[in-house]
Design an enzyme around this catalytic site. Structure first.
Site, PDB file in Angstrom:
ATOM      1  N   SER A 158      41.371  44.230  46.384  1.00  0.00           N
ATOM      2  CA  SER A 158      41.829  44.137  47.771  1.00  0.00           C
ATOM      3  C   SER A 158      41.284  42.851  48.369  1.00  0.00           C
ATOM      4  CB  SER A 158      41.328  45.330  48.577  1.00  0.00           C
ATOM      5  OG  SER A 158      39.952  45.163  48.840  1.00  0.00           O
ATOM      6  N   LYS A 159      41.561  42.679  49.625  1.00  0.00           N
ATOM      7  CA  LYS A 159      41.151  41.483  50.345  1.00  0.00           C
ATOM      8  C   LYS A 159      39.640  41.229  50.291  1.00  0.00           C
ATOM      9  CE  LYS A 159      43.156  38.995  53.874  1.00  0.00           C
ATOM     10  NZ  LYS A 159      43.877  38.086  53.098  1.00  0.00           N
TER      11      LYS A 159
END
Ligand code: GLU
Length: 452
Positions: A232-233
């Site tokens: 994810s980010k």
């Protein structure tokens, strides 16, 4: 092989999606990919049925990301919404053939059914005159997902619910649209993320009801970050555009994401796209999650960067920085950078003058010894007959020797004087590139500042 990449334009193309696109592309571009007379092809399908979240900006972003990665396609983009009439036609065919029926059953009805018949029993509805459309699942036999990566999973049909394939307004639901589109595009291999695994039995049931052979399936394991959590980010750049803006080369991104879980030997690492297309085998893809580690991408990016001819690297850096005339600076910097973004912090002083790093100044030029070394270096450089790289090196090493110092005790003061900080490309190269007048000017400025 006929393959497809079928992104939903609900956001940017993320690393996982890029890997799916790349694997499909590698399979479609494999030299002599199959014995079939039909050549391999990659179809691009935009799955834009989520009208609220699908935007033309997202479509543009995805196409731009694919282009940047160097991944082209042979057919499409086909927009799933444009196939609505065909989805309806297939629906009518199934209704007319008695393979599907209208039903108003809600999820509550499905739950009630399972309470009555047992939770392992698939829901079977009563045909009604209107409502959504469900597919008839036979009560005998199995639906077998024969996944190229994961092997066979057998689902007893009796435990599968009659899936909804169209809403009450006749519009196709996702799993139905995907199966019909894959059929119409004559897709032979569906290679997609593991998050779609649970859709596969439903799509297989649609193929069975339409009495056509399904494609083969291969579900790619998810990507994790180095901490073992779903990518994810938090793990850094997440979309292809972010990777581009962080200064990665498309060659390196392709190379790195191709390696993730692809089952190449650990000592094999550096590949171009054509080499990857030659070597990639779906059968070797691991079924375990692969780890995306940006540090490894950085390292590989550095290798790709050094493989580029200086002219090509200069063009990319000029595009990346929006500056021109970088060639000479690129020549002396390329061994020291891993991404395009590393260039300017290292070499910007050659164009815009020294950066402001008071701590570096204080540490290196805050002392009398530092300033004396710098003054001696200035005198040696000023006395040179010709300001060539060799002469600059000889002059500075001469100061080291005369004064009985360590090289850094002379080179660092010069470096801080010209770059403003303690990191720069090679000191002799940097000084030579700046030229005598500019170097002496910067040294004088640093000496004056040190004397304050
Ligand atoms: N549209 C889906 C996605 O973007 C992919 C569906 C498929 O490959 O079958 O995740």
């Amino acid at each position: 092989m006929r393959l497809r990449f079928a992104p939903s334009p609900t956001g940017a193309l993320h690393i996982g999606g890029a890997r799916t696109a790349l694997y499909n592309w590698l399979l479609a571009r494999r030299p002599g990919a199959d014995g079939d007379s039909e050549a391999s092809a990659l179809v691009l399908r935009i799955e834009d049925t989520d009208r609220e979240r699908s935007t033309s900006e997202n479509v543009e972003q995805i196409l731009e990301a694919l282009e940047w990665l160097g991944l082209d396609w042979d057919e499409g983009p086909i927009f799933q919404t444009h196939n609505a009439a065909r989805h309806r036609e297939a629906l009518e065919q199934l209704l007319a053939g008695g393979h599907a029926y209208h039903s108003n059953a809600t999820s509550d009805d499905v739950r009630a059914y399972k309470r009555r018949h047992g939770s392992d029993r698939g829901f079977r509805g009563e045909p009604e005159s209107g409502g959504a459309v469900r597919l008839h699942v036979p009560d005998d036999g199995f639906t077998v997902v024969d996944d190229i990566i994961r092997g066979k999973t057998r689902f007893p049909n009796v435990s599968l619910d009659d899936p909804v394939i169209a809403r009450a307004d006749g519009s196709a639901v996702y799993n139905f649209a995907v199966a019909v589109d894959d059929l119409d595009a004559r897709i032979t291999h569906v290679v997609r993320g593991e998050d779609h695994l649970s859709n596969t039995p439903k799509q297989l049931l649609v193929f069975a009801a339409l009495a056509v052979a399904p494609p083969r399936y291969a579900h790619l394991p998810l990507l994790h970050g180095p901490d073992g959590k779903k990518l994810s980010k938090r793990h850094g750049a997440a979309s292809v555009q972010e990777l581009r803006d962080a200064g990665y080369l498309p060659e390196a991104v392709d190379n790195y994401i191709a390696l993730l879980g692809a089952g190449f030997a650990a000592d094999e690492e550096f590949f171009t796209l054509p080499q990857l297309a030659e070597r990639f085998r779906l059968e070797r893809v691991s079924k375990n999650p692969a780890v995306f580690d940006e540090r490894k991408l950085r390292h590989l990016n550095g290798r790709h960067l050094r493989e580029l001819p200086a002219d090509a690297l200069t063009r990319r850096l000029e595009q990346f920085t929006g500056r021109t005339g970088l060639h000479a600076a690129v020549e002396i910097t390329r061994e020291k950078i891993q991404t395009l973004a590393d260039f300017w912090p290292l070499a910007g002083f050659l164009f815009d003058g020294p950066v402001d790093d008071p701590a570096a100044f204080e540490k290196v030029l805050g002392s009398t010894e530092g300033r004396q070394s710098l003054a001696a270096a200035r005198a040696a450089l000023a006395a040179l007959p010709e300001f060539s790289r060799e002469n600059v090196e000889r002059a500075l090493r001469g100061v080291v020797e005369q004064r009985g110092l360590r090289p850094a005790q002379v080179f660092q003061p010069v470096r801080v004087a010209i770059a403003g900080t303690t990191v720069s490309p090679g000191i002799f190269e940097s000084v030579t590139l700046l030229g005598r007048t500019r170097t002496l000017e910067l040294i004088d400025r640093a000496l004056a500042r040190g004397a304050d």
